[in-house]
Scaffold this active site. Structure first.
Site, mmCIF file in Angstrom:
data_model
loop_
_atom_site.group_PDB
_atom_site.id
_atom_site.type_symbol
_atom_site.label_atom_id
_atom_site.label_comp_id
_atom_site.label_asym_id
_atom_site.label_seq_id
_atom_site.Cartn_x
_atom_site.Cartn_y
_atom_site.Cartn_z
ATOM 1 N N TYR A 1 28.893 -11.523 -31.729
ATOM 2 C CA TYR A 1 30.144 -11.521 -32.492
ATOM 3 C C TYR A 1 29.969 -10.787 -33.809
ATOM 4 O O TYR A 1 28.860 -10.431 -34.199
ATOM 5 C CB TYR A 1 30.632 -12.954 -32.725
ATOM 6 C CG TYR A 1 29.874 -13.729 -33.781
ATOM 7 C CD1 TYR A 1 28.566 -14.146 -33.577
ATOM 8 C CD2 TYR A 1 30.474 -14.041 -35.005
ATOM 9 C CE1 TYR A 1 27.880 -14.862 -34.552
ATOM 10 C CE2 TYR A 1 29.791 -14.753 -35.989
ATOM 11 C CZ TYR A 1 28.498 -15.160 -35.750
ATOM 12 O OH TYR A 1 27.816 -15.855 -36.710
ATOM 13 N N ARG B 1 26.511 -2.879 -36.761
ATOM 14 C CA ARG B 1 25.703 -4.063 -36.425
ATOM 15 C C ARG B 1 26.115 -4.631 -35.066
ATOM 16 O O ARG B 1 25.263 -5.075 -34.289
ATOM 17 C CB ARG B 1 25.838 -5.127 -37.525
ATOM 18 C CG ARG B 1 24.897 -6.306 -37.302
ATOM 19 C CD ARG B 1 24.845 -7.237 -38.491
ATOM 20 N NE ARG B 1 26.133 -7.869 -38.734
ATOM 21 C CZ ARG B 1 26.414 -8.628 -39.799
ATOM 22 N NH1 ARG B 1 25.490 -8.835 -40.724
ATOM 23 N NH2 ARG B 1 27.613 -9.167 -39.941
ATOM 24 N N ARG C 1 27.425 -18.745 -10.938
ATOM 25 C CA ARG C 1 26.682 -19.068 -12.163
ATOM 26 C C ARG C 1 25.219 -18.688 -11.961
ATOM 27 O O ARG C 1 24.423 -19.445 -11.415
ATOM 28 C CB ARG C 1 26.806 -20.559 -12.493
ATOM 29 C CG ARG C 1 26.132 -20.926 -13.808
ATOM 30 C CD ARG C 1 26.157 -22.410 -14.088
ATOM 31 N NE ARG C 1 25.455 -22.727 -15.325
ATOM 32 C CZ ARG C 1 24.122 -22.849 -15.435
ATOM 33 N NH1 ARG C 1 23.352 -22.699 -14.369
ATOM 34 N NH2 ARG C 1 23.583 -23.122 -16.608
ATOM 35 N N HIS D 1 21.690 -17.099 -13.797
ATOM 36 C CA HIS D 1 21.092 -16.799 -15.099
ATOM 37 C C HIS D 1 20.949 -15.295 -15.296
ATOM 38 O O HIS D 1 21.303 -14.758 -16.332
ATOM 39 C CB HIS D 1 19.725 -17.485 -15.243
ATOM 40 C CG HIS D 1 19.843 -18.941 -15.608
ATOM 41 N ND1 HIS D 1 20.250 -19.890 -14.706
ATOM 42 C CD2 HIS D 1 19.631 -19.585 -16.772
ATOM 43 C CE1 HIS D 1 20.290 -21.070 -15.301
ATOM 44 N NE2 HIS D 1 19.918 -20.913 -16.561
ATOM 45 N N LYS E 1 23.337 -10.971 -33.865
ATOM 46 C CA LYS E 1 24.443 -11.856 -34.239
ATOM 47 C C LYS E 1 25.014 -12.490 -32.976
ATOM 48 O O LYS E 1 26.080 -12.104 -32.484
ATOM 49 C CB LYS E 1 25.503 -11.087 -35.051
ATOM 50 C CG LYS E 1 26.354 -11.992 -35.926
ATOM 51 C CD LYS E 1 27.020 -11.208 -37.022
ATOM 52 C CE LYS E 1 28.123 -11.983 -37.707
ATOM 53 N NZ LYS E 1 27.688 -13.162 -38.449
ATOM 54 N N GLU F 1 16.986 -17.900 -44.642
ATOM 55 C CA GLU F 1 18.407 -17.641 -44.907
ATOM 56 C C GLU F 1 19.183 -18.938 -44.770
ATOM 57 O O GLU F 1 18.619 -19.975 -44.411
ATOM 58 C CB GLU F 1 18.948 -16.554 -43.970
ATOM 59 C CG GLU F 1 18.836 -16.880 -42.498
ATOM 60 C CD GLU F 1 19.379 -15.778 -41.582
ATOM 61 O OE1 GLU F 1 20.099 -14.878 -42.054
ATOM 62 O OE2 GLU F 1 19.096 -15.840 -40.372
HETATM 63 C C1 LIG Z 1 22.688 -16.482 -40.131
HETATM 64 C C2 LIG Z 1 23.440 -15.548 -41.019
HETATM 65 N N1 LIG Z 1 22.784 -14.891 -41.983
HETATM 66 C C3 LIG Z 1 23.432 -14.050 -42.834
HETATM 67 C C4 LIG Z 1 24.809 -13.858 -42.740
HETATM 68 C C5 LIG Z 1 25.497 -12.954 -43.723
HETATM 69 O O1 LIG Z 1 25.866 -11.748 -43.113
HETATM 70 P P1 LIG Z 1 27.049 -10.859 -43.681
HETATM 71 O O2 LIG Z 1 26.751 -10.605 -45.116
HETATM 72 O O3 LIG Z 1 26.987 -9.617 -42.874
HETATM 73 O O4 LIG Z 1 28.301 -11.636 -43.487
HETATM 74 C C6 LIG Z 1 25.530 -14.511 -41.728
HETATM 75 C C7 LIG Z 1 26.967 -14.297 -41.603
HETATM 76 O O5 LIG Z 1 27.623 -14.876 -40.788
HETATM 77 C C8 LIG Z 1 24.828 -15.371 -40.851
HETATM 78 O O6 LIG Z 1 25.481 -16.025 -39.881
#
Ligand SMILES: Cc1ncc(COP(=O)(O)O)c(C=O)c1O
Length: 282
Positions: free
Chosen positions: A34, A53, A102, A104, A146, A178
């Site tokens: 996403y 990204r 279904r 994998h 992501k 993070e």
């Molecule tokens: C785990 C994680 N780290 C960092 C970020 C920050 O990313 P961005 O600055 O691109 O929104 C996000 C944003 O959703 C995130 O989910």
């Protein structure tokens, strides 16, 4: 949810009429990625960086990029053209698609599911700072993708809320990486630090923008690993994200950071961030 038009697989439909198969692999396996693109004054911000990204995330899980840049932007702008109230963000999700069985292993002949919506955003005033906790990072080893499989992030955020705090910072093997939906910055002795990009950090668009803005202002900023123990006596801690922007943490694990006040570097960084946005939309 209020009525809103969303994009699903080529059609613009009311969200209540948007139907996805229960056999969709996004639903069955979390087999999907996403993006979230911030919107200011009803205009996209940094859409190129977000779409790049998305392309990387798709490539990392072997889903072909289904649309080109112009096609994506057309969809976003179409959704933003509908009447609305309040702030919104563009949410994009691409799953590997639905298949009759279904399995994998991902089937070769499968068409990705594409969902895009201009979702409402409630912006909170965080200028006085937030409280956060540290949590053990139980996520998988490819957090740079992501992916929508965010169960560990959900559990961490829930743990933070149960402790009457706002967010959690992931600690892996003694290092702070993070937040649950944000990147991490620490200030110590007039020097700003942020963990370097790695397999287990999302390459945040805001992270890079903040690094660039600080460099333009000749602030000392270094990308290096941050030991969890360094958080305790940090002068400042910030979390950054596209919708939340720069968020100062003033309490961590019930201990005050920077005497429980927002720091001067946060104030400056936020000012430069806002100025940059204003320039962009002038
Ligand atoms: C785990 C994680 N780290 C960092 C970020 C920050 O990313 P961005 O600055 O691109 O929104 C996000 C944003 O959703 C995130 O989910």
């Amino acid at each position: 949810m209020q009525h809103m038009i969303v994009y699903l697989n080529g059609d613009y439909v009311d969200i209540h009429d948007a139907v996805i198969s229960p056999l969709d692999r996004g639903f069955l396996f979390g087999d999907s990625v996403y993006e979230v693109i911030p919107v200011y004054q009803n205009q996209l911000f940094a859409e190129k960086e977000h779409l790049d990204r998305l392309t990387h995330s798709l490539a990392a899980i072997n889903i072909p990029q289904p649309l080109d840049h112009a096609e994506w932007v057309n969809i976003f702008n179409q959704l933003l053209s509908y009447p609305h109230e309040g702030d919104r963000m563009i949410y994009v999700q691409v799953t590997r698609g639905a298949y009759a069985e279904r399995l994998h292993a991902s089937p070769a002949a499968i068409v990705p599911t594409i969902f895009v919506a201009a979702l409402p955003v409630t912006k909170k005033d965080v200028s006085q700072g937030i409280r956060a906790i540290t949590v053990n990072d139980i996520r998988w080893n490819l957090c740079r993708i992501k992916a929508t499989t965010l169960l560990a992030n959900v559990l961490a955020k829930d743990a933070a809320q149960r402790l009457d705090t706002h967010d959690a910072i992931f600690i892996r093997e003694g290092f702070a990486l993070e937040g649950t939906a944000s990147n991490l910055f620490v200030v110590k002795n007039n020097h700003v630090f942020t963990p370097p990009l790695s397999a287990n950090i999302l390459p945040g668009i805001t992270r890079q923008l903040v690094i660039d803005l600080l460099r333009q202002q000749d602030i000392m900023i270094t990308e290096r690993m941050i030991a969890a123990t360094e958080l305790v006596d940090a002068d400042e801690i910030w979390l950054t994200g596209s919708v939340s922007e720069i968020v100062p943490v003033i309490m961590l694990d019930q201990r005050p950071i920077s005497h429980g006040n927002v720091g001067i570097f946060y104030k400056k960084a936020t000012e430069w961030y806002k100025n940059n946005l204003e320039k962009h939309y002038a």
